[in-house]
Design a protein around this motif. Structure first.
Motif, short mmCIF file in Angstrom:
data_model
loop_
_atom_site.label_atom_id
_atom_site.label_comp_id
_atom_site.label_asym_id
_atom_site.label_seq_id
_atom_site.Cartn_x
_atom_site.Cartn_y
_atom_site.Cartn_z
N SER A 144 0.86 -1.16 -0.03
CA SER A 144 0.03 0.00 0.11
C SER A 144 0.87 1.27 0.02
CB SER A 144 -0.90 0.09 0.98
OG SER A 144 -1.92 -1.21 1.28
N ASN A 193 -7.08 12.54 -1.10
CA ASN A 193 -7.54 11.49 -1.91
C ASN A 193 -6.89 11.43 -3.18
OD1 ASN A 193 -9.07 10.63 0.13
ND2 ASN A 193 -10.91 11.42 -0.81
N CYS A 229 -16.37 0.58 -3.69
CA CYS A 229 -15.10 0.27 -3.17
C CYS A 229 -14.45 -0.96 -3.33
CB CYS A 229 -15.22 0.71 -1.48
SG CYS A 229 -15.94 2.51 -1.23
N HIS A 279 -11.00 0.57 -0.55
CA HIS A 279 -10.69 2.02 -0.24
C HIS A 279 -11.85 2.64 0.66
CE1 HIS A 279 -7.26 2.39 -2.75
NE2 HIS A 279 -7.88 1.63 -3.73
N SER A 331 -6.87 3.07 -6.75
CA SER A 331 -6.74 4.25 -5.95
C SER A 331 -8.17 4.60 -5.72
CB SER A 331 -6.09 5.54 -6.46
OG SER A 331 -6.87 5.92 -8.01
N ASP A 356 -8.95 6.47 -1.88
CA ASP A 356 -8.60 7.47 -0.57
C ASP A 356 -7.05 7.78 -0.66
OD1 ASP A 356 -7.41 4.95 -0.01
OD2 ASP A 356 -9.04 4.45 1.41
#
Length: 441
Positions: free
Chosen positions: A81, A88, A345, A365, A384, A386
């Protein structure tokens, strides 16, 4: 006489006594008042001390207002990560040489990550500041020595050159002038052709602009799709495609002459068959395959290796039910073996040969996913949404590659070819075993 003198003396003595009494009484009153004032001051001071003490105690008990917590997500297939952004992340792009990943965010920066560090514990990145604005989109140039951004407030394109220093790091220098503003609708995507001949900007109405590298508009395309939801340049650099409210994807060829001069934009082919509007699409690396995801609740895989100049239409290879919603993205791995679809998400990964669901990731996310793409070697899938960028091992891709090579091995007649395939199968299986066995934090 004596009586009169005695009376006078008595009066004088009485007056003196009264005067003394008045004086003493006044002094006592003043002392009493002073004492009362002193007592009031002491009481007020004690009250202030008590109030301050209570406030300090309350402050200790009351939790401090902290920054919003970073969304946490874990899964055995998460390779890493990337977390240097402070706002964001809105867009991602891999360089053509496969060495870098670019990301832009609302924190007024573009970050350049080394793909070699994806499996390391620490992930360093280079930072380019976007002065007086912030970038919502970023795309690498074909030579991986520059990138373009879309400015959120300026509503235009800014080019950054990446200048490599002796120590291997980079300086980032913005071009002296941004592109001129040529359209007022909201932007949905930008791109640079792999040929280096043109830049594309696409908008939410029905407009796509084709620019030269100096900021002059070469052509304007009207898509006639009521609204555009997505647009992109093909990896080969020949085509521009768009999708939107209508249930199809339209593809144009951007034509140049032998000496490199722009000639025209001509209609190439359409992908027809969905029963509702198309959210997004994706090309394979050789542009011979395309994947689409639609409001009709399916993703589709197409064979686009056709003679479109002879009116040959693309072939539908697969239609697979999936979860989708407004803003859903589809990513086709460069080798066309895996399809990834985002839904809010969440992310799902499918085998592109069979349509079988291979992996599901829920709550990747904290907000809706803003970008989804594979690296050029089909090893990783990145997303991608957040402040974090999730990097996933493409385990479905390893399995598909092993399956394909095993099929080739059965048909191979040359002994040398058999040995090479057997070695490649062993290497791919070893890589997959390593991925699945990696300890996670």
């Amino acid at each position: 006489m004596e009586i009169a003198a005695l009376i006078a003396l008595t009066l004088i003595i009485g007056a003196l006594l009264i005067l003394v009494a008045v004086t003493v009484g006044k002094q006592k009153g003043e002392i009493s008042e002073q004492n009362e004032q002193t007592e009031n001051l002491i009481a007020e001071e004690n009250s202030v001390k008590t109030s301050v003490s209570k406030k300090l105690k309350q402050d200790k008990q009351r939790p401090r207002k902290e920054k919003p917590q970073q969304h946490t997500f874990s899964h055995p297939l998460v390779a890493s990560s990337l977390k240097s952004h402070s706002a964001n992340v809105t867009c991602l792009d891999f360089s053509s040489n496969g060495k870098y990943l670019a990301s832009c965010a609302d924190d007024r920066t573009v970050r350049i990550w080394s793909t070699r560090d994806f499996l390391d514990r620490d992930h360093k990145c280079l930072r380019a500041n976007v002065e007086l604005d912030h970038a919502t989109l970023v795309r690498f140039s074909p030579d991986s020595r520059a990138f373009i951004t879309w400015l959120a407030n300026g509503d235009t394109i800014r080019i950054f050159k990446m200048i490599k220093k002796e120590d291997g790091s980079f300086n980032f220098k913005a071009a002296p002038e941004d592109f001129p503003q040529r359209h007022k609708a909201n932007i949905i995507n930008i791109g640079i052709a792999e040929t280096g001949k043109f830049i594309m900007s696409a908008y939410t109405d029905t407009t796509i602009l084709i620019w030269d590298l100096k900021g002059e508009v070469l052509a304007s395309i009207t898509t006639n799709q009521m609204t555009n939801s997505y647009a992109a340049i093909s990896p080969c650099g020949r085509f521009v495609a768009s999708c939107g409210f209508t249930p199809d994807v339209k593809v144009w060829e951007v034509c140049f002459g032998k000496s490199g001069e722009f000639r025209e934009v001509s209609r190439a082919f359409d992908l027809k068959g969905h029963s509702a509007g198309v959210h997004s699409f994706s090309f394979s690396n050789d542009s011979r395959r395309m994947a689409t995801v639609s409001k009709d609740g399916t993703w589709r895989l197409w064979d686009t290796d056709v003679e479109y100049k002879k009116q040959q239409d693309p072939y539908l290879l697969l239609s697979v039910p999936c979860q989708s919603s407004d803003g859903s993205l589809v990513a086709l791995s460069p080798d066309a073996r895996v399809v990834a679809v985002s839904n809010g998400c969440d992310v799902a990964m499918y085998d592109a040969a069979t349509g079988r669901l291979e992996e599901e990731f829920h709550g990747v996310h904290g907000v809706e996913i803003t970008d989804l793409r594979f690296d050029i070697n089909s090893r990783f899938l990145v997303s991608s949404g957040d402040r974090a960028i999730r990097v996933f091992h493409n385990s479905p891709g390893y399995r598909a590659a092993i399956r394909d090579m095993q099929a080739m091995l059965k048909k191979a007649q040359n002994e040398g070819m058999k040995q090479r395939l057997q070695q490649q199968i062993q290497e791919a299986q070893s890589a997959l075993d390593t991925v699945l066995a990696e300890p996670k934090d």
